[in-house]
Design a protein around this motif. Structure first.
Motif, PDB file in Angstrom:
ATOM      1  N   ALA A   5       0.821  -1.208   0.000  1.00 39.13           N
ATOM      2  CA  ALA A   5       0.000   0.000   0.000  1.00 39.13           C
ATOM      3  C   ALA A   5       0.857   1.261   0.000  1.00 39.13           C
ATOM      4  O   ALA A   5       0.337   2.374  -0.073  1.00 39.13           O
ATOM      5  CB  ALA A   5      -0.936  -0.005   1.207  1.00 39.13           C
ATOM      6  N   SER A   6       2.192   1.106   0.075  1.00 39.82           N
ATOM      7  CA  SER A   6       3.068   2.276   0.197  1.00 39.82           C
ATOM      8  C   SER A   6       4.422   1.987  -0.451  1.00 39.82           C
ATOM      9  O   SER A   6       4.781   0.828  -0.701  1.00 39.82           O
ATOM     10  CB  SER A   6       3.267   2.603   1.687  1.00 39.82           C
ATOM     11  OG  SER A   6       4.208   3.644   1.874  1.00 39.82           O
ATOM     12  N   GLY A   7       5.137   3.048  -0.752  1.00 37.12           N
ATOM     13  CA  GLY A   7       6.553   2.990  -1.070  1.00 37.12           C
ATOM     14  C   GLY A   7       6.976   1.981  -2.137  1.00 37.12           C
ATOM     15  O   GLY A   7       6.411   1.914  -3.229  1.00 37.12           O
ATOM     16  N   GLY A  40       6.847  -1.383  -2.264  1.00 36.97           N
ATOM     17  CA  GLY A  40       5.889  -2.435  -2.611  1.00 36.97           C
ATOM     18  C   GLY A  40       4.828  -1.936  -3.568  1.00 36.97           C
ATOM     19  O   GLY A  40       4.441  -2.632  -4.517  1.00 36.97           O
ATOM     20  N   MET A  58      -3.633  -7.970   5.544  1.00 35.17           N
ATOM     21  CA  MET A  58      -2.715  -9.010   6.009  1.00 35.17           C
ATOM     22  C   MET A  58      -1.630  -8.414   6.899  1.00 35.17           C
ATOM     23  O   MET A  58      -0.783  -7.651   6.432  1.00 35.17           O
ATOM     24  CB  MET A  58      -2.055  -9.707   4.806  1.00 35.17           C
ATOM     25  CG  MET A  58      -1.147 -10.873   5.189  1.00 35.17           C
ATOM     26  SD  MET A  58      -0.081 -11.432   3.841  1.00 35.17           S
ATOM     27  CE  MET A  58      -1.224 -12.277   2.778  1.00 35.17           C
ATOM     28  N   GLY A  77      15.371  -7.252   0.925  1.00 32.50           N
ATOM     29  CA  GLY A  77      16.475  -7.087   1.862  1.00 32.50           C
ATOM     30  C   GLY A  77      16.842  -5.618   1.887  1.00 32.50           C
ATOM     31  O   GLY A  77      15.976  -4.729   1.816  1.00 32.50           O
ATOM     32  N   GLY A 113      19.621   0.496  -1.598  1.00 32.56           N
ATOM     33  CA  GLY A 113      20.161   1.563  -0.749  1.00 32.56           C
ATOM     34  C   GLY A 113      18.994   2.406  -0.265  1.00 32.56           C
ATOM     35  O   GLY A 113      17.839   1.980  -0.313  1.00 32.56           O
TER      36      GLY A 113
HETATM   37  P1  NAD Z   1       6.949   2.101   3.544  1.00 28.62           P
HETATM   38  O1  NAD Z   1       6.822   2.522   4.975  1.00 28.62           O
HETATM   39  O2  NAD Z   1       6.686   3.102   2.472  1.00 28.62           O
HETATM   40  O3  NAD Z   1       6.021   0.828   3.247  1.00 28.62           O
HETATM   41  C1  NAD Z   1       6.005  -0.270   4.117  1.00 28.62           C
HETATM   42  C2  NAD Z   1       4.634  -0.920   4.029  1.00 28.62           C
HETATM   43  O4  NAD Z   1       4.666  -2.100   4.846  1.00 28.62           O
HETATM   44  C3  NAD Z   1       3.503  -0.024   4.570  1.00 28.62           C
HETATM   45  O5  NAD Z   1       2.439   0.015   3.628  1.00 28.62           O
HETATM   46  C4  NAD Z   1       3.096  -0.710   5.857  1.00 28.62           C
HETATM   47  O6  NAD Z   1       1.710  -0.556   6.164  1.00 28.62           O
HETATM   48  C5  NAD Z   1       3.444  -2.148   5.549  1.00 28.62           C
HETATM   49  N1  NAD Z   1       3.589  -2.949   6.762  1.00 28.62           N
HETATM   50  C6  NAD Z   1       4.266  -2.638   7.895  1.00 28.62           C
HETATM   51  N2  NAD Z   1       4.112  -3.609   8.796  1.00 28.62           N
HETATM   52  C7  NAD Z   1       3.359  -4.569   8.213  1.00 28.62           C
HETATM   53  C8  NAD Z   1       2.877  -5.815   8.641  1.00 28.62           C
HETATM   54  N3  NAD Z   1       3.124  -6.294   9.875  1.00 28.62           N
HETATM   55  N4  NAD Z   1       2.126  -6.552   7.781  1.00 28.62           N
HETATM   56  C9  NAD Z   1       1.844  -6.096   6.529  1.00 28.62           C
HETATM   57  N5  NAD Z   1       2.278  -4.902   6.082  1.00 28.62           N
HETATM   58  C10 NAD Z   1       3.022  -4.154   6.924  1.00 28.62           C
HETATM   59  O7  NAD Z   1       8.416   1.507   3.452  1.00 28.62           O
HETATM   60  P2  NAD Z   1       9.345   1.117   2.189  1.00 28.62           P
HETATM   61  O8  NAD Z   1      10.516   2.000   2.253  1.00 28.62           O
HETATM   62  O9  NAD Z   1       8.573   1.007   0.949  1.00 28.62           O
HETATM   63  O10 NAD Z   1       9.842  -0.323   2.680  1.00 28.62           O
HETATM   64  C11 NAD Z   1       9.472  -1.542   2.049  1.00 28.62           C
HETATM   65  C12 NAD Z   1      10.569  -2.561   2.304  1.00 28.62           C
HETATM   66  O11 NAD Z   1      11.770  -2.108   1.700  1.00 28.62           O
HETATM   67  C13 NAD Z   1      10.884  -2.809   3.779  1.00 28.62           C
HETATM   68  O12 NAD Z   1      11.118  -4.193   3.994  1.00 28.62           O
HETATM   69  C14 NAD Z   1      12.159  -2.033   3.979  1.00 28.62           C
HETATM   70  O13 NAD Z   1      12.943  -2.557   5.034  1.00 28.62           O
HETATM   71  C15 NAD Z   1      12.817  -2.228   2.630  1.00 28.62           C
HETATM   72  N6  NAD Z   1      13.856  -1.259   2.304  1.00 28.62           N
HETATM   73  C16 NAD Z   1      13.567   0.071   2.267  1.00 28.62           C
HETATM   74  C17 NAD Z   1      14.579   0.963   1.955  1.00 28.62           C
HETATM   75  C18 NAD Z   1      14.340   2.453   1.918  1.00 28.62           C
HETATM   76  O14 NAD Z   1      15.315   3.188   1.904  1.00 28.62           O
HETATM   77  N7  NAD Z   1      13.105   2.929   1.859  1.00 28.62           N
HETATM   78  C19 NAD Z   1      15.865   0.496   1.690  1.00 28.62           C
HETATM   79  C20 NAD Z   1      16.125  -0.865   1.734  1.00 28.62           C
HETATM   80  C21 NAD Z   1      15.104  -1.737   2.044  1.00 28.62           C
END
Ligand code: NAD
Length: 264
Positions: free
Chosen positions: A14-16, A18, A65, A145, A190
């Motif tokens: 729903a965000s970022g 994913g 979920m 990761g 990164g």
């Molecule tokens: P984000 O906060 O934009 O999105 C994360 C999403 O995960 C949100 O929609 C949130 O509601 C959902 N979420 C959180 N807990 C949850 C749960 N228990 N069950 C189901 N959904 C859940 O963050 P993002 O930056 O898009 O991060 C996504 C993935 O990428 C994460 O695993 C993060 O560790 C990884 N990551 C992010 C970065 C970065 O710089 N943004 C870098 C490396 C890895």
């Protein structure tokens, strides 16, 4: 259309990162299940994708979920199989960040971090592998990761431990899944400007006693080759490449997309 009629479950979609992967995969012909904590947010993303496709195919669906909840994971995967006829791709992406010096790190925060990143990866993997094996068409499992699957940073003990753990899980899934043509790989981005990172910038500035601009320049992007953030599109392209890869030649690997912050 590199993923025509493939079914992908994407957690935290729903965000970022994913969400961008869901958009990209749907554009490439996949049927995508947006799996996230709140049904409202997941549904909004699915509706947005269906509207942007504009072909009435309804290729995006939503499920509520919490990836740490065994019953919700089982129900979400079953609902996807019921609606789309199977599951070919899992993107285990849901994640959070909690930063603190280790000596102050709360045990409950440590457990929450490991539960979302590792229990969530295990539960979704198990449910999807069972469905993939039953259908007999193989599949792809991708773990989100991080450069922190290979490198460490201060203040991130639980996150670094969890992200390193995903590499081990992916290697086992690659070995156990091979006979059923199930591949497993890890994407290691990164820093990407998502809500997860935007929240961290002021927190790091406060903890480290520096400005937010210094956090970006001297902490987050210091080791990159060009001082640039990785984008959600960069990560989605990497996911597409791995999901569409046609054979077991590419399995048990991690691919880093980080402007050279980490070089393998
Ligand atoms: P984000 O906060 O934009 O999105 C994360 C999403 O995960 C949100 O929609 C949130 O509601 C959902 N979420 C959180 N807990 C949850 C749960 N228990 N069950 C189901 N959904 C859940 O963050 P993002 O930056 O898009 O991060 C996504 C993935 O990428 C994460 O695993 C993060 O560790 C990884 N990551 C992010 C970065 C970065 O710089 N943004 C870098 C490396 C890895």
């Amino acid at each position: 259309m590199q993923l025509k009629d493939k079914v992908a479950i994407i957690t935290g979609a729903a965000s970022g990162i994913g969400k961008e992967i869901a958009i990209e995969f749907a554009r490439e012909g996949a049927k995508v299940c947006i799996a996230d904590l709140a049904l409202d947010a997941a549904t909004a993303t699915a509706n947005e994708i269906n509207a942007s496709l504009g072909d009435g195919s309804g290729r995006a669906m939503a499920v509520a979920m919490n990836v740490t909840d065994e019953a919700q994971v089982e129900a979400g995967v079953a609902a996807t199989v019921a609606q789309f006829g199977g599951v070919d791709i899992l993107i285990s992406n849901a994640g959070i960040q909690i930063i603190s010096p280790l000596v102050d790190y709360k045990f409950e925060d440590w457990k929450r971090m490991l539960a979302i990143h590792l229990d969530g990866a295990f539960l979704t993997t198990r449910a999807c592998m069972r469905a993939m094996i039953k259908a007999g068409n193989g599949g792809t499992i991708l773990y989100m990761g991080s450069v922190h699957s290979h490198e460490a940073s201060p203040l991130k003990s639980a996150y670094v431990a969890a992200k390193h753990g995903l590499i081990g899980l992916a290697k086992v899934v690659a070995k156990e899944g091979a006979k059923d043509k199930i591949r497993a790989n890890v994407i290691c981005p990164g820093f990407v400007r998502t809500p997860l990172v935007d929240k961290q910038i002021p927190e790091q500035a406060k903890t480290l006693g520096i400005t937010e601009a210094e956090v970006i320049k001297n902490v987050m992007l210091k080791e990159t080759v060009d001082g640039e953030f990785t984008t959600v599109q960069d990560v989605a392209e990497t996911a597409l490449f791995l999901a569409a890869f046609p054979s077991n030649a590419l399995t048990g690997q991690s691919i880093t997309v980080s402007h050279g912050w980490h070089m393998q």
